[in-house]
Design a protein around this motif. Structure first.
Motif, PDB file in Angstrom:
ATOM      1  N   ASN A  56       0.610  -1.486   0.274  1.00 51.73           N
ATOM      2  CA  ASN A  56      -0.482   0.312   0.023  1.00 51.73           C
ATOM      3  C   ASN A  56       0.752   1.566  -0.227  1.00 51.73           C
ATOM      4  O   ASN A  56       0.580   2.043  -0.817  1.00 51.73           O
ATOM      5  CB  ASN A  56      -1.253  -0.249   0.772  1.00 51.73           C
ATOM      6  CG  ASN A  56      -1.996  -1.097   0.966  1.00 51.73           C
ATOM      7  OD1 ASN A  56      -2.151  -1.196   0.046  1.00 51.73           O
ATOM      8  ND2 ASN A  56      -2.735  -1.354   2.679  1.00 51.73           N
ATOM      9  N   GLU A  57       2.164   1.057   0.497  1.00 54.40           N
ATOM     10  CA  GLU A  57       2.839   1.984   0.626  1.00 54.40           C
ATOM     11  C   GLU A  57       3.414   2.354  -0.660  1.00 54.40           C
ATOM     12  O   GLU A  57       3.625   3.521  -1.260  1.00 54.40           O
ATOM     13  CB  GLU A  57       4.477   2.302   2.000  1.00 54.40           C
ATOM     14  CG  GLU A  57       3.694   2.533   3.021  1.00 54.40           C
ATOM     15  CD  GLU A  57       4.100   1.944   4.450  1.00 54.40           C
ATOM     16  OE1 GLU A  57       5.377   1.737   3.812  1.00 54.40           O
ATOM     17  OE2 GLU A  57       3.857   2.858   5.405  1.00 54.40           O
ATOM     18  N   ALA A  58       3.957   2.119  -1.385  1.00 53.65           N
ATOM     19  CA  ALA A  58       4.199   1.880  -2.647  1.00 53.65           C
ATOM     20  C   ALA A  58       3.365   1.847  -3.021  1.00 53.65           C
ATOM     21  O   ALA A  58       3.916   2.861  -4.666  1.00 53.65           O
ATOM     22  CB  ALA A  58       5.355   0.261  -3.056  1.00 53.65           C
ATOM     23  N   ALA A  60       1.127   4.562  -3.132  1.00 49.83           N
ATOM     24  CA  ALA A  60       0.700   5.115  -2.779  1.00 49.83           C
ATOM     25  C   ALA A  60       1.403   6.431  -3.463  1.00 49.83           C
ATOM     26  O   ALA A  60       1.532   7.755  -3.652  1.00 49.83           O
ATOM     27  CB  ALA A  60       0.563   6.076  -0.939  1.00 49.83           C
ATOM     28  N   ASN A  61       3.254   5.749  -2.967  1.00 50.37           N
ATOM     29  CA  ASN A  61       4.181   6.948  -3.165  1.00 50.37           C
ATOM     30  C   ASN A  61       4.506   6.480  -4.843  1.00 50.37           C
ATOM     31  O   ASN A  61       5.294   6.952  -5.265  1.00 50.37           O
ATOM     32  CB  ASN A  61       5.076   6.187  -2.882  1.00 50.37           C
ATOM     33  CG  ASN A  61       5.911   6.242  -1.680  1.00 50.37           C
ATOM     34  OD1 ASN A  61       4.637   7.656  -1.158  1.00 50.37           O
ATOM     35  ND2 ASN A  61       6.064   5.211  -0.305  1.00 50.37           N
ATOM     36  N   ASP A  62       3.461   6.003  -5.366  1.00 48.98           N
ATOM     37  CA  ASP A  62       3.671   5.245  -7.169  1.00 48.98           C
ATOM     38  C   ASP A  62       3.292   6.752  -7.979  1.00 48.98           C
ATOM     39  O   ASP A  62       1.842   7.167  -7.416  1.00 48.98           O
ATOM     40  CB  ASP A  62       2.781   4.304  -7.506  1.00 48.98           C
ATOM     41  CG  ASP A  62       3.313   4.407  -9.388  1.00 48.98           C
ATOM     42  OD1 ASP A  62       3.968   4.974  -9.843  1.00 48.98           O
ATOM     43  OD2 ASP A  62       2.420   3.533  -9.311  1.00 48.98           O
ATOM     44  N   ASP A  63       3.823   7.702  -8.904  1.00 48.71           N
ATOM     45  CA  ASP A  63       3.045   8.791  -9.061  1.00 48.71           C
ATOM     46  C   ASP A  63       1.870   8.559 -10.469  1.00 48.71           C
ATOM     47  O   ASP A  63       1.057   9.207 -10.478  1.00 48.71           O
ATOM     48  CB  ASP A  63       3.974   9.521 -10.455  1.00 48.71           C
ATOM     49  CG  ASP A  63       5.413  10.283  -8.964  1.00 48.71           C
ATOM     50  OD1 ASP A  63       5.097   9.933  -7.656  1.00 48.71           O
ATOM     51  OD2 ASP A  63       6.566  10.194  -9.504  1.00 48.71           O
ATOM     52  N   THR A  67      -6.212   9.140  -7.615  1.00 55.27           N
ATOM     53  CA  THR A  67      -7.104   9.303  -6.804  1.00 55.27           C
ATOM     54  C   THR A  67      -8.717   9.388  -7.710  1.00 55.27           C
ATOM     55  O   THR A  67      -8.660  10.920  -7.586  1.00 55.27           O
ATOM     56  CB  THR A  67      -6.073   9.263  -5.762  1.00 55.27           C
ATOM     57  OG1 THR A  67      -6.240  10.636  -6.119  1.00 55.27           O
ATOM     58  CG2 THR A  67      -5.343   8.948  -5.139  1.00 55.27           C
TER      59      THR A  67
END
Length: 86
Positions: A56-58, A60-63, A67
């Protein structure tokens, strides 16, 4: 005039990688979570939890991840079923 560097060059750690294998990191994080959480749950439960959290963190950090700002269609239909009379 050239400036000389007074600090000697360190050769320690040049041939060694500073990264830790992913499976070892996941096991460590899972062990820490288990120590602070419910110890009756198996280690594999915490391993899966850590993997999901890292995924999930990866994401969320993906450009490239888009969303949506509006509510999900299923959420609004459930609300309408609950709030509106028949």
């Amino acid at each position: 005039m050239t400036t000389l560097n007074s600090m000697p060059n360190s050769t320690i750690g040049r041939g060694q990688s500073r990264t830790i294998p992913t499976s070892e990191v996941i096991d460590r994080l899972a062990a820490e979570m288990r120590a602070t959480g419910d110890r009756e749950l198996p280690h594999s439960f915490y391993v899966e939890h850590v993997k999901r959290k890292l995924a999930n963190e990866a994401a969320a950090n993906d450009d490239e991840v888009e969303t949506s700002r509006g509510p999900a269609a299923a959420t609004s239909s459930v609300f309408h079923c609950w709030a509106l009379p028949d």
